[in-house]
Design a protein around this motif. Structure first.
Motif, mmCIF file in Angstrom:
data_model
loop_
_atom_site.group_PDB
_atom_site.id
_atom_site.type_symbol
_atom_site.label_atom_id
_atom_site.label_comp_id
_atom_site.label_asym_id
_atom_site.label_seq_id
_atom_site.Cartn_x
_atom_site.Cartn_y
_atom_site.Cartn_z
ATOM 1 N N HIS A 224 0.783 -1.185 -0.030
ATOM 2 C CA HIS A 224 0.272 0.009 0.096
ATOM 3 C C HIS A 224 0.684 1.457 0.006
ATOM 4 C CE1 HIS A 224 1.008 -0.521 3.993
ATOM 5 N NE2 HIS A 224 0.726 0.687 4.472
ATOM 6 N N ASN A 225 2.279 1.018 0.292
ATOM 7 C CA ASN A 225 2.988 2.403 0.148
ATOM 8 C C ASN A 225 3.839 2.321 -1.044
ATOM 9 O OD1 ASN A 225 2.195 3.752 2.386
ATOM 10 N ND2 ASN A 225 3.433 2.627 3.836
ATOM 11 N N MET A 226 3.701 1.634 -1.989
ATOM 12 C CA MET A 226 4.493 1.546 -3.175
ATOM 13 C C MET A 226 3.768 2.040 -4.380
ATOM 14 S SD MET A 226 5.935 -1.777 -4.842
ATOM 15 C CE MET A 226 7.116 -1.651 -6.284
ATOM 16 N N CYS A 227 4.598 2.863 -5.087
ATOM 17 C CA CYS A 227 3.881 3.423 -6.641
ATOM 18 C C CYS A 227 5.039 3.427 -7.421
ATOM 19 C CB CYS A 227 3.231 4.656 -6.550
ATOM 20 S SG CYS A 227 4.284 6.100 -6.214
ATOM 21 N N VAL A 228 5.079 3.207 -8.649
ATOM 22 C CA VAL A 228 6.359 3.480 -9.608
ATOM 23 C C VAL A 228 5.819 4.247 -10.743
ATOM 24 C CG1 VAL A 228 7.181 1.141 -8.934
ATOM 25 C CG2 VAL A 228 5.471 1.288 -11.017
ATOM 26 N N MET A 229 6.855 4.901 -11.506
ATOM 27 C CA MET A 229 6.502 5.691 -12.785
ATOM 28 C C MET A 229 6.622 5.073 -13.991
ATOM 29 S SD MET A 229 6.995 9.484 -11.263
ATOM 30 C CE MET A 229 8.965 9.484 -11.359
ATOM 31 N N THR A 230 6.926 3.885 -13.881
ATOM 32 C CA THR A 230 6.927 3.027 -15.116
ATOM 33 C C THR A 230 5.725 2.768 -15.697
ATOM 34 O OG1 THR A 230 7.204 1.005 -14.210
ATOM 35 C CG2 THR A 230 9.229 2.257 -15.097
ATOM 36 N N GLN A 231 5.389 2.593 -17.049
ATOM 37 C CA GLN A 231 4.097 2.452 -17.389
ATOM 38 C C GLN A 231 3.507 1.018 -17.187
ATOM 39 O OE1 GLN A 231 2.896 4.338 -21.145
ATOM 40 N NE2 GLN A 231 5.205 5.153 -21.208
ATOM 41 N N SER A 232 4.381 0.048 -17.363
ATOM 42 C CA SER A 232 3.922 -1.374 -17.372
ATOM 43 C C SER A 232 3.094 -1.803 -16.479
ATOM 44 C CB SER A 232 4.983 -2.339 -17.667
ATOM 45 O OG SER A 232 6.111 -2.218 -16.427
ATOM 46 N N PRO A 233 3.486 -1.665 -15.164
ATOM 47 C CA PRO A 233 2.325 -2.111 -14.175
ATOM 48 C C PRO A 233 0.722 -1.611 -14.295
ATOM 49 C CG PRO A 233 4.006 -1.176 -13.041
ATOM 50 C CD PRO A 233 4.149 -0.761 -14.453
ATOM 51 N N TYR A 234 0.568 -0.609 -14.848
ATOM 52 C CA TYR A 234 -0.593 0.145 -14.954
ATOM 53 C C TYR A 234 -1.767 -0.585 -15.824
ATOM 54 C CZ TYR A 234 1.623 3.711 -12.037
ATOM 55 O OH TYR A 234 2.184 4.245 -10.872
ATOM 56 N N GLU A 235 -2.875 -0.936 -15.226
ATOM 57 C CA GLU A 235 -3.759 -1.531 -16.067
ATOM 58 C C GLU A 235 -4.826 -0.805 -16.518
ATOM 59 O OE1 GLU A 235 -3.183 -2.036 -12.683
ATOM 60 O OE2 GLU A 235 -3.658 -4.154 -12.128
ATOM 61 N N TYR A 236 -5.212 0.459 -15.999
ATOM 62 C CA TYR A 236 -6.322 1.250 -16.535
ATOM 63 C C TYR A 236 -5.968 2.652 -16.726
ATOM 64 C CZ TYR A 236 -8.882 -2.532 -14.368
ATOM 65 O OH TYR A 236 -9.332 -4.009 -14.048
ATOM 66 N N TRP A 237 -6.397 3.151 -17.872
ATOM 67 C CA TRP A 237 -5.774 4.592 -18.268
ATOM 68 C C TRP A 237 -6.942 5.308 -18.636
ATOM 69 C CZ3 TRP A 237 -0.610 6.046 -19.112
ATOM 70 C CH2 TRP A 237 0.481 5.021 -18.783
ATOM 71 N N GLY A 238 -6.961 6.590 -18.371
ATOM 72 C CA GLY A 238 -7.654 7.664 -18.777
ATOM 73 C C GLY A 238 -7.429 7.863 -20.479
ATOM 74 N N GLN A 239 -8.236 8.846 -20.873
ATOM 75 C CA GLN A 239 -8.256 9.544 -22.343
ATOM 76 C C GLN A 239 -7.239 10.626 -22.287
ATOM 77 O OE1 GLN A 239 -9.576 7.932 -24.930
ATOM 78 N NE2 GLN A 239 -9.873 6.156 -23.329
ATOM 79 N N GLY A 240 -6.961 11.174 -21.388
ATOM 80 C CA GLY A 240 -5.918 12.282 -21.248
ATOM 81 C C GLY A 240 -6.571 13.661 -21.252
ATOM 82 N N THR A 241 -5.783 14.654 -20.732
ATOM 83 C CA THR A 241 -6.273 16.093 -21.028
ATOM 84 C C THR A 241 -5.180 16.853 -21.355
ATOM 85 O OG1 THR A 241 -7.393 17.774 -19.566
ATOM 86 C CG2 THR A 241 -5.884 16.428 -18.546
ATOM 87 N N LEU A 242 -5.610 17.860 -22.180
ATOM 88 C CA LEU A 242 -4.390 18.424 -22.833
ATOM 89 C C LEU A 242 -3.847 19.931 -22.081
ATOM 90 C CD1 LEU A 242 -2.372 19.043 -24.993
ATOM 91 C CD2 LEU A 242 -4.430 20.423 -26.302
ATOM 92 N N VAL A 243 -2.593 19.818 -21.770
ATOM 93 C CA VAL A 243 -1.979 21.190 -20.956
ATOM 94 C C VAL A 243 -1.165 21.712 -22.064
ATOM 95 C CG1 VAL A 243 -0.524 21.878 -19.142
ATOM 96 C CG2 VAL A 243 -2.260 20.133 -18.853
ATOM 97 N N THR A 244 -1.562 23.310 -22.228
ATOM 98 C CA THR A 244 -0.551 23.927 -23.344
ATOM 99 C C THR A 244 -0.133 25.055 -22.608
ATOM 100 O OG1 THR A 244 -2.046 23.179 -24.998
ATOM 101 C CG2 THR A 244 -0.466 25.183 -25.378
ATOM 102 N N VAL A 245 1.311 25.290 -22.195
ATOM 103 C CA VAL A 245 1.875 26.210 -21.772
ATOM 104 C C VAL A 245 2.576 27.153 -22.789
ATOM 105 C CG1 VAL A 245 3.363 27.061 -19.911
ATOM 106 C CG2 VAL A 245 2.150 24.955 -19.806
ATOM 107 N N THR A 246 2.019 28.540 -22.790
ATOM 108 C CA THR A 246 2.365 29.300 -24.115
ATOM 109 C C THR A 246 2.277 30.569 -23.821
ATOM 110 O OG1 THR A 246 2.598 29.814 -26.372
ATOM 111 C CG2 THR A 246 0.417 29.091 -25.399
ATOM 112 N N SER A 247 2.953 31.426 -24.113
ATOM 113 C CA SER A 247 2.833 33.047 -23.996
ATOM 114 C C SER A 247 2.073 33.416 -24.999
ATOM 115 C CB SER A 247 4.052 33.687 -23.506
ATOM 116 O OG SER A 247 5.168 33.425 -24.836
#
Length: 129
Positions: free
Chosen positions: A106-129
């Motif tokens: 319960h105290n573990m998380c990783v930032m590699t993609q392979s263990p993740y079973e469920y994904w959202g569709q994404g949200t776009l972030v645009t940083v520009t002047s």
């Protein structure tokens, strides 16, 4: 099963802030570590941050450490990514993903993609002047 929906993306000037939300529907949200990933145009998807199922452990990519903060509210089945001091290089589609964890992890998380079973569709972030 979980369904994940991201929100909160948009257009912001450099130095600005956004707060992304990842809302989950389904059972046992509290057993899932949640990760945020992003994919910039022409680049591979990369890990940004993650939070353990307990909320007790978080990790950040070096490029966002000190600027982004991940948190979760298990009562609302939601994970947040507070993004401050945004830079143009933060421009990307941001995805959240869920990785089931046994209670012993319960105290573990990783930032590699392979263990993740469920994904959202994404949200776009645009940083520009």
């Amino acid at each position: 099963q979980l369904q994940l929906v991201e929100s909160g993306g948009g257009l912001v000037q450099p130095g600005g802030s956004l707060r992304l939300s990842c809302a989950a529907s389904g059972r046992a949200f509290g057993f899932y570590a949640i990760g945020w990933f992003r994919q910039a145009p022409g680049k591979e998807r990369e890990g940004v941050s993650c939070i353990s199922s307990s909320g007790g452990n978080t990790n950040y990519a070096a490029s966002v450490k000190g600027r982004f903060t991940i948190s979760r509210d298990n009562a609302k089945n939601t994970v947040f990514l507070q993004m401050d001091s945004l830079k143009p290089e933060d421009t990307a589609i941001y995805y959240c993903a869920a990785d089931f964890k046994l209670p012993t992890l319960h105290n573990m998380c990783v930032m590699t993609q392979s263990p993740y079973e469920y994904w959202g569709q994404g949200t776009l972030v645009t940083v520009t002047s």
